[in-house]
Design a protein around this motif. Structure first.
Motif, PDB file in Angstrom:
ATOM      1  N   PRO A 189       1.472  12.948  -1.927  1.00  0.00           N
ATOM      2  CA  PRO A 189       1.998  11.580  -2.006  1.00  0.00           C
ATOM      3  C   PRO A 189       1.182  10.632  -1.140  1.00  0.00           C
ATOM      4  CG  PRO A 189       3.736  13.160  -1.407  1.00  0.00           C
ATOM      5  CD  PRO A 189       2.421  13.846  -1.236  1.00  0.00           C
ATOM      6  N   GLY A 190       1.117   9.393  -1.579  1.00  0.00           N
ATOM      7  CA  GLY A 190       0.565   8.332  -0.733  1.00  0.00           C
ATOM      8  C   GLY A 190       1.655   7.849   0.200  1.00  0.00           C
ATOM      9  N   TYR A 191       1.871   6.555   0.252  1.00  0.00           N
ATOM     10  CA  TYR A 191       2.881   6.001   1.160  1.00  0.00           C
ATOM     11  C   TYR A 191       4.182   5.778   0.394  1.00  0.00           C
ATOM     12  CZ  TYR A 191      -0.657   5.696   4.719  1.00  0.00           C
ATOM     13  OH  TYR A 191      -1.609   6.027   5.649  1.00  0.00           O
ATOM     14  N   ILE A 192       5.180   6.598   0.723  1.00  0.00           N
ATOM     15  CA  ILE A 192       6.457   6.582   0.019  1.00  0.00           C
ATOM     16  C   ILE A 192       7.524   6.066   0.999  1.00  0.00           C
ATOM     17  CG2 ILE A 192       8.049   7.967  -1.378  1.00  0.00           C
ATOM     18  CD1 ILE A 192       5.125   8.126  -2.402  1.00  0.00           C
ATOM     19  N   ALA A 193       8.418   5.245   0.494  1.00  0.00           N
ATOM     20  CA  ALA A 193       9.439   4.641   1.361  1.00  0.00           C
ATOM     21  C   ALA A 193      10.541   5.652   1.691  1.00  0.00           C
ATOM     22  CB  ALA A 193      10.032   3.413   0.671  1.00  0.00           C
TER      23      ALA A 193
ATOM     24  N   ARG B 242       0.948  -3.267  10.295  1.00  0.00           N
ATOM     25  CA  ARG B 242       0.567  -1.978   9.702  1.00  0.00           C
ATOM     26  C   ARG B 242       1.061  -1.902   8.255  1.00  0.00           C
ATOM     27  NH1 ARG B 242      -2.100   1.959   9.239  1.00  0.00           N
ATOM     28  NH2 ARG B 242      -1.631   4.068   9.914  1.00  0.00           N
ATOM     29  N   SER B 243       2.259  -2.388   8.039  1.00  0.00           N
ATOM     30  CA  SER B 243       2.864  -2.349   6.709  1.00  0.00           C
ATOM     31  C   SER B 243       2.023  -3.173   5.729  1.00  0.00           C
ATOM     32  CB  SER B 243       4.287  -2.896   6.801  1.00  0.00           C
ATOM     33  OG  SER B 243       4.878  -2.908   5.549  1.00  0.00           O
ATOM     34  N   ARG B 244       1.601  -4.359   6.162  1.00  0.00           N
ATOM     35  CA  ARG B 244       0.769  -5.234   5.319  1.00  0.00           C
ATOM     36  C   ARG B 244      -0.579  -4.567   5.023  1.00  0.00           C
ATOM     37  NH1 ARG B 244       0.690  -7.769   1.267  1.00  0.00           N
ATOM     38  NH2 ARG B 244       2.762  -8.391   1.888  1.00  0.00           N
ATOM     39  N   ALA B 245      -1.179  -3.965   6.076  1.00  0.00           N
ATOM     40  CA  ALA B 245      -2.489  -3.313   5.914  1.00  0.00           C
ATOM     41  C   ALA B 245      -2.398  -2.171   4.901  1.00  0.00           C
ATOM     42  CB  ALA B 245      -2.974  -2.782   7.261  1.00  0.00           C
ATOM     43  N   ILE B 246      -1.295  -1.437   4.950  1.00  0.00           N
ATOM     44  CA  ILE B 246      -1.111  -0.324   4.010  1.00  0.00           C
ATOM     45  C   ILE B 246      -0.928  -0.861   2.594  1.00  0.00           C
ATOM     46  CG2 ILE B 246       0.553   1.470   3.326  1.00  0.00           C
ATOM     47  CD1 ILE B 246       0.832   2.061   6.377  1.00  0.00           C
ATOM     48  N   LEU B 247      -0.047  -1.825   2.466  1.00  0.00           N
ATOM     49  CA  LEU B 247       0.248  -2.384   1.133  1.00  0.00           C
ATOM     50  C   LEU B 247      -1.010  -2.975   0.493  1.00  0.00           C
ATOM     51  CD1 LEU B 247       2.786  -2.393  -0.516  1.00  0.00           C
ATOM     52  CD2 LEU B 247       3.404  -4.587   0.486  1.00  0.00           C
ATOM     53  N   ASP B 248      -1.832  -3.613   1.311  1.00  0.00           N
ATOM     54  CA  ASP B 248      -3.071  -4.209   0.804  1.00  0.00           C
ATOM     55  C   ASP B 248      -4.006  -3.166   0.208  1.00  0.00           C
ATOM     56  OD1 ASP B 248      -2.355  -6.751   1.415  1.00  0.00           O
ATOM     57  OD2 ASP B 248      -3.522  -6.876   3.273  1.00  0.00           O
ATOM     58  N   ARG B 249      -3.857  -1.897   0.654  1.00  0.00           N
ATOM     59  CA  ARG B 249      -4.769  -0.851   0.167  1.00  0.00           C
ATOM     60  C   ARG B 249      -4.203  -0.044  -1.002  1.00  0.00           C
ATOM     61  NH1 ARG B 249      -7.721   2.707   4.405  1.00  0.00           N
ATOM     62  NH2 ARG B 249      -8.802   3.229   2.481  1.00  0.00           N
TER      63      ARG B 249
ATOM     64  N   PRO C  16      -3.533  -0.022  -4.730  1.00  0.00           N
ATOM     65  CA  PRO C  16      -3.801  -0.791  -5.946  1.00  0.00           C
ATOM     66  C   PRO C  16      -2.539  -1.066  -6.772  1.00  0.00           C
ATOM     67  CG  PRO C  16      -5.514   0.841  -5.639  1.00  0.00           C
ATOM     68  CD  PRO C  16      -4.469   1.115  -4.595  1.00  0.00           C
ATOM     69  N   ALA C  17      -1.576  -0.161  -6.773  1.00  0.00           N
ATOM     70  CA  ALA C  17      -0.351  -0.378  -7.556  1.00  0.00           C
ATOM     71  C   ALA C  17       0.487  -1.515  -6.966  1.00  0.00           C
ATOM     72  CB  ALA C  17       0.478   0.904  -7.611  1.00  0.00           C
ATOM     73  N   GLY C  18       0.190  -1.909  -5.716  1.00  0.00           N
ATOM     74  CA  GLY C  18       0.843  -3.075  -5.125  1.00  0.00           C
ATOM     75  C   GLY C  18       2.253  -2.828  -4.635  1.00  0.00           C
ATOM     76  N   ARG C  19       2.643  -1.572  -4.492  1.00  0.00           N
ATOM     77  CA  ARG C  19       3.981  -1.282  -3.969  1.00  0.00           C
ATOM     78  C   ARG C  19       3.969   0.072  -3.260  1.00  0.00           C
ATOM     79  NH1 ARG C  19       6.593   2.816  -6.823  1.00  0.00           N
ATOM     80  NH2 ARG C  19       5.853   3.222  -8.941  1.00  0.00           N
ATOM     81  N   TRP C  20       4.896   0.225  -2.317  1.00  0.00           N
ATOM     82  CA  TRP C  20       5.124   1.544  -1.727  1.00  0.00           C
ATOM     83  C   TRP C  20       5.666   2.448  -2.822  1.00  0.00           C
ATOM     84  CZ3 TRP C  20       5.059   3.183   3.596  1.00  0.00           C
ATOM     85  CH2 TRP C  20       4.534   2.223   4.469  1.00  0.00           C
ATOM     86  N   GLY C  21       5.380   3.738  -2.733  1.00  0.00           N
ATOM     87  CA  GLY C  21       5.944   4.685  -3.693  1.00  0.00           C
ATOM     88  C   GLY C  21       7.428   4.857  -3.475  1.00  0.00           C
ATOM     89  N   ASP C  22       8.118   5.212  -4.553  1.00  0.00           N
ATOM     90  CA  ASP C  22       9.539   5.523  -4.466  1.00  0.00           C
ATOM     91  C   ASP C  22       9.671   7.053  -4.503  1.00  0.00           C
ATOM     92  OD1 ASP C  22      12.379   4.252  -4.866  1.00  0.00           O
ATOM     93  OD2 ASP C  22      12.292   6.057  -6.121  1.00  0.00           O
ATOM     94  N   PRO C  23      10.635   7.618  -3.765  1.00  0.00           N
ATOM     95  CA  PRO C  23      10.794   9.080  -3.813  1.00  0.00           C
ATOM     96  C   PRO C  23      10.887   9.629  -5.247  1.00  0.00           C
ATOM     97  CG  PRO C  23      12.138   8.169  -2.062  1.00  0.00           C
ATOM     98  CD  PRO C  23      11.531   6.988  -2.771  1.00  0.00           C
TER      99      PRO C  23
END
Ligand code: NAP
Length: 246
Positions: free
Chosen positions: A181-185, A198-205, A207-214
């Protein structure tokens, strides 16, 4: 029964009380598996959610503070799916990282995962039962990350263990794959999401433009456990919104 069905299968999901583990348990049950929801705390909420949705589940206490905790769980118990999801993260600069944090993280994330796989594989091979293992790796199985040396080492280890077991167990029709998994909420990333920079820096990277959902991981795990994925083994599959492809 379609190729994605898990009807008649019995699955164990570790760390199923919350986050990704809970979503995986719900997805497997949604495809018809009976899911044993294992955790160091009772997984009552997950079992109740599965039951309310018309699925079948029960709970098991399993604390990987003892990495051998699952060694007697699989013999004669009828399992054919194992999802090793339980994991912890401890953050500190590498120059300050403590031996206790290193050992705790490696014990839960890697040693317990390997010996749980071993117990599952041993039982299935003895019975001649085919099956599927899905290990939860990480984006950090591929890159270094920062301030999480034991976590990064353990998740590289999860990828390695997945590949060796896939090689050894393919003749027994037991597939062994990992999801990275990448970054999942979830709780695991709460500290990152609470830090606006940090949250903005992660989101910017991403491409799907959102945190993953479980549930993004839940559906992937159900697929990898299903007959549709019967010829996939040794894969470490990125489910990260395109982070690593960027
Ligand atoms: P989480 O909500 O913190 O879930 C971790 C699960 O592991 C919880 O059920 C936790 O139980 C359980 N666990 C921890 N120590 C345990 C022990 N000693 N014995 C048994 N169970 C134990 O975080 P999550 O994000 O869903 O994490 C699930 C998996 O995904 C982990 O392997 C994690 O490394 C991986 N992952 C997560 C992300 C992400 O962005 N969230 C990214 C890549 C990989 P308690 O609730 O009792 O602590």
């Amino acid at each position: 029964m379609g190729p994605f069905s898990l009807e008649g299968r019995r699955a164990l999901v570790t760390g199923a009380n919350t986050g990704i583990g809970q979503a995986i348990a719900l997805s497997l049950a949604g495809q018809g598996a009976h899911v044993v929801c294992a955790g160091r705390r009772a997984c009552d909420e997950t079992v109740a959610a599965i039951t309310a949705a018309g699925g079948s589940a029960d709970a098991l206490l399993l604390d990987f503070a003892d990495p051998m905790a699952a060694k007697d769980v699989f013999d004669g118990a009828g399992y054919s799916i194992l999802v090793n999801n339980a994991g912890i993260i401890r953050r500190a600069e590498s120059v300050e990282y403590s031996e206790t944090d290193w050992d705790d993280v490696m014990d839960v994330n890697l040693k317990a995962l390997f010996f749980t796989c071993q117990a599952f594989g041993k039982a299935l091979i003895a019975e001649g039962t085919p099956g599927a293992v899905v290990n939860i790796a990480s984006l950090l199985s591929f890159q270094g990350g920062i301030r999480v040396p034991a976590y990064t080492a353990s998740k590289h280890g999860v990828a390695g263990v997945t590949k060796i077991l896939a090689n050894e167990w393919a003749p027994h029709r037991i597939t062994v794959n990992a999801i990275a998994p990448g970054y999942i909420a979830t709780n695991n990333t709460e500290a990152l999401r609470d830090d606006p920079e940090r949250s903005r820096a992660i989101l910017d990277r991403i491409p799907a433009g959102r945190w993953g959902d479980p549930s993004d991981i839940g559906g992937t795990a159900a697929f990898l456990a299903s007959p549709a994925a019967g010829y996939i083994t040794g894969a470490v599959l990125n489910v990260d919104g395109g982070w690593l492809a960027r």
